[in-house]
Scaffold this active site. Structure first.
Site, PDB file in Angstrom:
ATOM      1  N   ARG A  77      83.885  62.846  51.976  1.00 27.81           N
ATOM      2  CA  ARG A  77      83.348  61.611  52.538  1.00 27.81           C
ATOM      3  C   ARG A  77      82.631  61.639  53.447  1.00 27.81           C
ATOM      4  NH1 ARG A  77      86.645  58.107  54.746  1.00 27.81           N
ATOM      5  NH2 ARG A  77      88.451  58.589  53.434  1.00 27.81           N
ATOM      6  N   TYR A 131      65.217  42.563  43.212  1.00 27.61           N
ATOM      7  CA  TYR A 131      66.185  42.730  42.422  1.00 27.61           C
ATOM      8  C   TYR A 131      67.064  41.582  42.350  1.00 27.61           C
ATOM      9  CZ  TYR A 131      69.864  45.196  39.911  1.00 27.61           C
ATOM     10  OH  TYR A 131      70.766  45.339  38.914  1.00 27.61           O
ATOM     11  N   ASP A 196      62.098  48.088  49.251  1.00 27.38           N
ATOM     12  CA  ASP A 196      62.597  48.846  48.044  1.00 27.38           C
ATOM     13  C   ASP A 196      61.478  49.595  47.221  1.00 27.38           C
ATOM     14  OD1 ASP A 196      63.638  49.407  45.461  1.00 27.38           O
ATOM     15  OD2 ASP A 196      65.165  47.819  45.723  1.00 27.38           O
ATOM     16  N   LYS A 221      67.183  54.812  38.662  1.00 32.95           N
ATOM     17  CA  LYS A 221      65.977  54.641  38.016  1.00 32.95           C
ATOM     18  C   LYS A 221      65.003  55.978  37.732  1.00 32.95           C
ATOM     19  CE  LYS A 221      67.809  50.344  37.940  1.00 32.95           C
ATOM     20  NZ  LYS A 221      67.651  49.298  38.873  1.00 32.95           N
TER      21      LYS A 221
END
Ligand SMILES: *Cc1c(COP(=O)(O)O)cnc(C)c1O
Length: 416
Positions: A77, A131, A196, A221
């Protein structure tokens, strides 16, 4: 003679490399010296150490600075070397000092908002459309964020002493509206601007060069590019990256190393994929614009592989009528996808807010892939004709059954 300088294995002098070269080589510079060609995948969740004092120092150093651990990461992590290759490469492509990867684009945005809230700066100024889920995360107050929605010209007046972030998307999802990044960055003053950059990708636009301090991607994407990996990444300076790593460690939205490997591989073809798909998208946008069955076409001046358009009648009939094109949410894959934002990607946004942001009920959003332009046009053409005729398409080209059926039970579906 200087033995070092004349050594046949001394590395070539470092010079700045073109984008396409970085896309293939960044994050992989040490592979040859490791005797490897492909990047190794490190799936370790933990790392053995017989020296607990040294481990304690590494943990303290990470807690104090957020810098990538020196030596083994202690626990997955904190850091992962495979994912770190993707982060290094993406930072190079976006022209930022660092990048921090997350399990998804939404995990990446969440980490940014938490990092700012942790500094007592919970107010966000944002420009619609974003979005759908980004809009929802900002507006629903899930993270205690308070948002002021404005247009690009209103950003300066919307700033408050507790504003921690200004957020824009350009070209925006799904209207493909474009914003002058430099002008908004100027309005932001010392408040960090987040852009973004999922739709443009660093192939077409590098927001950090226009004054954005934070560049966000849904890596799901174009960066991954094949519709088979979910991830998110924030490109920024090392100071903010350090805070993001601490948030990521504490909240756990880490990117899986297999995803890190696939995203690194995706970057190596990013340039050619985006350029090829953009050329096809530009041609489809041109044909759609000239087509009387289409009411309006949205295609960015910047270019890109996304095309949105509005039909005169029922957009659901277009979705029902495509055969080669896949009716599905998401974007940026090698194959072409189409969806109805008001029903799917932006469903979670309040209807009034959605319409005010230009996301009308007749709008369709298409992510153009790498198929031949004539095949794509033939498919759109028959779907548009079916829509205009007000009936379901007479003969679809789709041949595959919707669900895998046991051998021998496959039914003939052509003609439905
Ligand atoms: C998909 C998308 C997101 C969210 O990313 P996930 O990887 O799905 O979490 C954020 N911004 C834009 C522009 C997107 O298209």
């Amino acid at each position: 003679m200087d033995a070092e300088a004349s050594s046949p294995v001394s590395p070539a002098p470092i010079r700045s490399r073109a984008f396409a070269t970085e896309a293939v080589h960044a994050g992989r510079d040490d592979l040859a010296s490791l005797g490897l060609h492909a990047a190794p995948i490190d799936l370790s969740t933990t790392y053995p150490s017989y020296d607990s004092r040294a481990e304690a120092e590494r943990i303290d150093a990470f807690a104090a600075t957020g810098a990538r651990p020196d030596g083994p990461p202690v626990y997955a992590r904190l850091d992962n070397p495979t994912t770190a290759r993707f982060e290094t490469a993406l930072a190079r492509l976006e022209g930022t000092g660092s990048a921090v990867a997350f399990a998804s684009g939404m995990a990446a945005l969440t980490a940014v908002l938490l990092a700012r809230a942790g500094a007592g700066l919970r107010h966000v100024v944002a420009v619609r459309p974003l979005y759908g889920c980004s809009d929802h995360l900002l507006g629903a107050g899930l993270l205690g964020t308070e948002v002021t929605w404005t247009d690009p010209a209103g950003v300066f007046d919307a700033l408050r002493p507790d504003t921690g972030l200004v957020m824009i998307e350009t070209p925006a999802n799904p209207t493909l509206a474009e914003i002058d990044i430099q002008a908004v960055a100027h309005s932001c003053g010392t408040v960090p601007l987040l852009v973004d950059n999922t739709f443009a990708t660093p192939v077409l636009q590098r927001p950090a060069g226009h004054g954005a301090r934070i560049v966000l991607h849904s890596a799901t994407k174009y960066l991954g590019g094949h519709g088979d990996v979910m991830g998110g990444v924030v490109a920024c300076d090392e100071e903010f990256a350090a805070t993001l790593r601490q948030v990521r460690f504490a909240t756990g939205g880490v990117l899986h190393p297999l995803a890190g490997y696939l995203l690194l591989r995706g970057l190596s073809t990013l340039s050619v994929r985006v350029r090829a798909a953009s050329a096809t998208a530009a041609e489809l946008a041109r044909r759609l614009t000239a087509d009387p069955r289409v009411a309006r076409v949205h295609y960015p001046r910047l270019g890109g592989a996304m095309v949105s358009f509005e039909v005169h009648g029922d957009p659901h009939r277009v979705i029902a009528g495509v055969g080669l094109v896949t009716p599905a949410v998401s974007l940026g894959s090698v194959d072409t996808l189409i969806q109805h934002p008001a029903s799917i990607s932006h469903r979670i946004v309040d209807e009034g807010d959605r319409r005010a942001a230009g996301v009308g009920d007749r709008l369709l959003r298409m992510s153009v892939g790498l198929e031949d332009v004539e095949d794509l046009w033939a498919d759109l053409d028959q779907a548009l004709s079916a829509e205009a005729a007000g009936s379901p398409p007479a003969a679809r080209t789709r041949t595959a059954p919707r669900r895998q059926e046991p051998a021998g039970q496959e039914r003939q579906r052509a003609g439905r």
